[in-house]
Design an enzyme around this catalytic site. Structure first.
Site, PDB file in Angstrom:
ATOM      1  N   ASP A   6       0.856  -1.199   0.000  1.00 27.16           N
ATOM      2  CA  ASP A   6       0.000   0.000   0.000  1.00 27.16           C
ATOM      3  C   ASP A   6       0.885   1.240   0.000  1.00 27.16           C
ATOM      4  O   ASP A   6       2.096   1.160   0.208  1.00 27.16           O
ATOM      5  CB  ASP A   6      -0.924   0.032   1.230  1.00 27.16           C
ATOM      6  CG  ASP A   6      -1.891   1.220   1.183  1.00 27.16           C
ATOM      7  OD1 ASP A   6      -2.426   1.522   0.098  1.00 27.16           O
ATOM      8  OD2 ASP A   6      -2.100   1.870   2.221  1.00 27.16           O
ATOM      9  N   SER A   7       0.249   2.400  -0.225  1.00 23.77           N
ATOM     10  CA  SER A   7       0.983   3.660  -0.173  1.00 23.77           C
ATOM     11  C   SER A   7       1.505   3.933   1.240  1.00 23.77           C
ATOM     12  O   SER A   7       2.476   4.651   1.403  1.00 23.77           O
ATOM     13  CB  SER A   7       0.062   4.805  -0.590  1.00 23.77           C
ATOM     14  OG  SER A   7      -1.011   4.925   0.332  1.00 23.77           O
ATOM     15  N   TYR A  38      -1.132   8.301  -2.384  1.00 26.56           N
ATOM     16  CA  TYR A  38      -1.135   8.005  -3.820  1.00 26.56           C
ATOM     17  C   TYR A  38      -2.357   8.609  -4.528  1.00 26.56           C
ATOM     18  O   TYR A  38      -2.355   8.764  -5.751  1.00 26.56           O
ATOM     19  CB  TYR A  38      -1.217   6.486  -4.040  1.00 26.56           C
ATOM     20  CG  TYR A  38       0.093   5.723  -3.939  1.00 26.56           C
ATOM     21  CD1 TYR A  38       1.272   6.334  -3.524  1.00 26.56           C
ATOM     22  CD2 TYR A  38       0.123   4.364  -4.270  1.00 26.56           C
ATOM     23  CE1 TYR A  38       2.448   5.595  -3.441  1.00 26.56           C
ATOM     24  CE2 TYR A  38       1.309   3.632  -4.194  1.00 26.56           C
ATOM     25  CZ  TYR A  38       2.465   4.250  -3.772  1.00 26.56           C
ATOM     26  OH  TYR A  38       3.619   3.516  -3.703  1.00 26.56           O
ATOM     27  N   GLY A  39      -3.394   8.873  -3.758  1.00 23.05           N
ATOM     28  CA  GLY A  39      -4.731   9.079  -4.318  1.00 23.05           C
ATOM     29  C   GLY A  39      -4.944  10.242  -5.257  1.00 23.05           C
ATOM     30  O   GLY A  39      -5.945  10.296  -5.963  1.00 23.05           O
ATOM     31  N   CYS A  69      -4.172  -1.583  -2.070  1.00 23.82           N
ATOM     32  CA  CYS A  69      -4.251  -0.186  -2.472  1.00 23.82           C
ATOM     33  C   CYS A  69      -5.172  -0.077  -3.685  1.00 23.82           C
ATOM     34  O   CYS A  69      -4.786  -0.433  -4.791  1.00 23.82           O
ATOM     35  CB  CYS A  69      -2.858   0.342  -2.818  1.00 23.82           C
ATOM     36  SG  CYS A  69      -2.884   2.072  -3.292  1.00 23.82           S
ATOM     37  N   ASN A  70      -6.376   0.394  -3.434  1.00 28.82           N
ATOM     38  CA  ASN A  70      -7.358   0.518  -4.521  1.00 28.82           C
ATOM     39  C   ASN A  70      -6.865   1.441  -5.623  1.00 28.82           C
ATOM     40  O   ASN A  70      -7.152   1.237  -6.798  1.00 28.82           O
ATOM     41  CB  ASN A  70      -8.670   1.090  -3.979  1.00 28.82           C
ATOM     42  CG  ASN A  70      -9.348   0.150  -3.013  1.00 28.82           C
ATOM     43  OD1 ASN A  70     -10.163  -0.661  -3.409  1.00 28.82           O
ATOM     44  ND2 ASN A  70      -9.012   0.246  -1.743  1.00 28.82           N
ATOM     45  N   SER A  71      -6.115   2.456  -5.229  1.00 26.14           N
ATOM     46  CA  SER A  71      -5.690   3.479  -6.194  1.00 26.14           C
ATOM     47  C   SER A  71      -4.795   2.919  -7.298  1.00 26.14           C
ATOM     48  O   SER A  71      -4.658   3.536  -8.345  1.00 26.14           O
ATOM     49  CB  SER A  71      -4.952   4.612  -5.473  1.00 26.14           C
ATOM     50  OG  SER A  71      -5.787   5.188  -4.505  1.00 26.14           O
ATOM     51  N   GLU A 147      -2.847   9.251   7.196  1.00 24.54           N
ATOM     52  CA  GLU A 147      -1.423   8.900   7.115  1.00 24.54           C
ATOM     53  C   GLU A 147      -0.573   9.741   8.074  1.00 24.54           C
ATOM     54  O   GLU A 147       0.382   9.262   8.646  1.00 24.54           O
ATOM     55  CB  GLU A 147      -0.981   9.124   5.661  1.00 24.54           C
ATOM     56  CG  GLU A 147       0.274   8.440   5.241  1.00 24.54           C
ATOM     57  CD  GLU A 147       0.255   6.930   5.368  1.00 24.54           C
ATOM     58  OE1 GLU A 147      -0.766   6.288   5.120  1.00 24.54           O
ATOM     59  OE2 GLU A 147       1.302   6.383   5.745  1.00 24.54           O
ATOM     60  N   CYS A 178     -11.144   2.702  -0.214  1.00 21.73           N
ATOM     61  CA  CYS A 178      -9.744   3.058   0.044  1.00 21.73           C
ATOM     62  C   CYS A 178      -9.393   2.401   1.360  1.00 21.73           C
ATOM     63  O   CYS A 178     -10.145   2.524   2.337  1.00 21.73           O
ATOM     64  CB  CYS A 178      -9.575   4.575   0.148  1.00 21.73           C
ATOM     65  SG  CYS A 178      -7.944   5.068   0.770  1.00 21.73           S
ATOM     66  N   THR A 179      -8.272   1.690   1.400  1.00 24.70           N
ATOM     67  CA  THR A 179      -7.957   0.895   2.590  1.00 24.70           C
ATOM     68  C   THR A 179      -7.600   1.754   3.808  1.00 24.70           C
ATOM     69  O   THR A 179      -7.551   1.243   4.921  1.00 24.70           O
ATOM     70  CB  THR A 179      -6.814  -0.095   2.287  1.00 24.70           C
ATOM     71  OG1 THR A 179      -5.704   0.641   1.732  1.00 24.70           O
ATOM     72  CG2 THR A 179      -7.264  -1.150   1.300  1.00 24.70           C
ATOM     73  N   HIS A 180      -7.368   3.046   3.583  1.00 23.38           N
ATOM     74  CA  HIS A 180      -7.167   3.939   4.730  1.00 23.38           C
ATOM     75  C   HIS A 180      -8.487   4.222   5.463  1.00 23.38           C
ATOM     76  O   HIS A 180      -8.486   4.513   6.659  1.00 23.38           O
ATOM     77  CB  HIS A 180      -6.598   5.289   4.275  1.00 23.38           C
ATOM     78  CG  HIS A 180      -5.126   5.288   3.997  1.00 23.38           C
ATOM     79  ND1 HIS A 180      -4.575   4.670   2.901  1.00 23.38           N
ATOM     80  CD2 HIS A 180      -4.088   5.858   4.676  1.00 23.38           C
ATOM     81  CE1 HIS A 180      -3.260   4.860   2.912  1.00 23.38           C
ATOM     82  NE2 HIS A 180      -2.944   5.575   3.977  1.00 23.38           N
TER      83      HIS A 180
END
Ligand code: DGL
Length: 253
Positions: A6-7, A38-39, A69-71, A147, A178-180
């Site tokens: 992931d980012s 990243y988004g 990371c979906n992005s 983040e 979004c995993t965040h």
């Protein structure tokens, strides 16, 4: 060994479910904290960062990959597996398992995600493949705020602002694309109320991981993380979610 990418800290929401579902798997996690978030990045940058991240994981022993990371999911639509010399079926990304669980769902769906994910159209198209039209809304700044360890008040404000124009009562489900975002679950709950299904795709992805990677990835249940830039919030999140692991995080330059 399963490599999770992931980012930054978002993929930890997936890693925690993978460990619950498949405790004997060895996991190596890479959070590209130096380049997060990243988004808002354009597709060509996401493609480069994805290749670097996956290469890092494969050179650190990963034989299967979970892109948490979906992005970067559109990047993975190109068969990266060929580039990486991984066995067929060894890359799992977020979109497929998420959409698959909605096959029999009746009702209106809203996807909330990063600008990159919403713009890519990957979720909208995947839902069309199961005969559904969904709405998609970007929540810019949210992943970045999570983040850097922003306060609950700040997260509430960002979510409230992004969802301000949401038609009341229209949606029966909101997908955290979004995993965040599971780390701001409380903020979403406050804004959308208790009656709407709030979906964290991590569980469906973890189920897919077990179905696809067991028994090939049975190991000793180890967990270690690498980050590309120093991040106290990342370290704190790992301590919170994985208290059983000592010194799990290593900074790499
Ligand atoms: N957690 C990632 C996602 O699922 C990236 C978010 C970001 O870095 O902006 O899209």
């Amino acid at each position: 060994m399963i490599g999770i990418f992931d980012s930054g800290m978002g993929g930890l929401s997936v890693a925690v479910k993978v460990r619950e579902t498949f405790p004997s798997a060895d996991i190596v996690y890479f959070g590209d904290t130096k380049n997060a978030p990243y988004g808002e990045r354009p597709p060509h940058e996401l493609a480069e960062l994805t290749v670097k991240g996956l290469r890092f994981l494969t050179t650190h022993g990963a034989t299967s990959i979970v892109s948490a990371c979906n992005s970067v999911s559109t990047t993975l639509a190109v068969s990266l597996v060929d580039t990486f010399d991984l066995p067929p079926g060894s890359v799992i990304e977020m979109v497929g398992p998420t959409v698959a669980q909605f096959r029999r769902f009746e009702g209106e769906i809203l996807l909330v995600a990063t600008t990159a994910t919403v713009r890519s159209g990957i979720y909208q198209n995947a839902f069309r493949m199961i005969g559904k039209e969904i709405d998609a809304l970007p929540v810019p700044q949210l992943a970045g705020a999570i983040e850097r360890g922003a306060s609950e008040d700040e997260l509430d404000g960002i979510v409230r602002g992004a969802l301000a124009g949401m038609p009341e009562g229209k949606y029966q489900a909101v997908i955290l694309g979004c995993t965040h975002y599971p780390f701001a679950l409380g903020s979403f709950r406050k804004v959308i109320g208790d009656d709407v299904l709030l979906v964290d795709p991590a569980e469906a992805v973890a189920d897919r991981v077990l179905a696809r990677f067991w028994p090939r990835e049975v190991g000793e249940g180890t967990f270690r993380c690498f980050i590309s830039g120093e991040s106290a919030p990342f370290r704190a999140k790992v301590r919170l979610l994985f208290p059983e692991v000592q010194d799990a995080v290593t900074l790499v330059e």
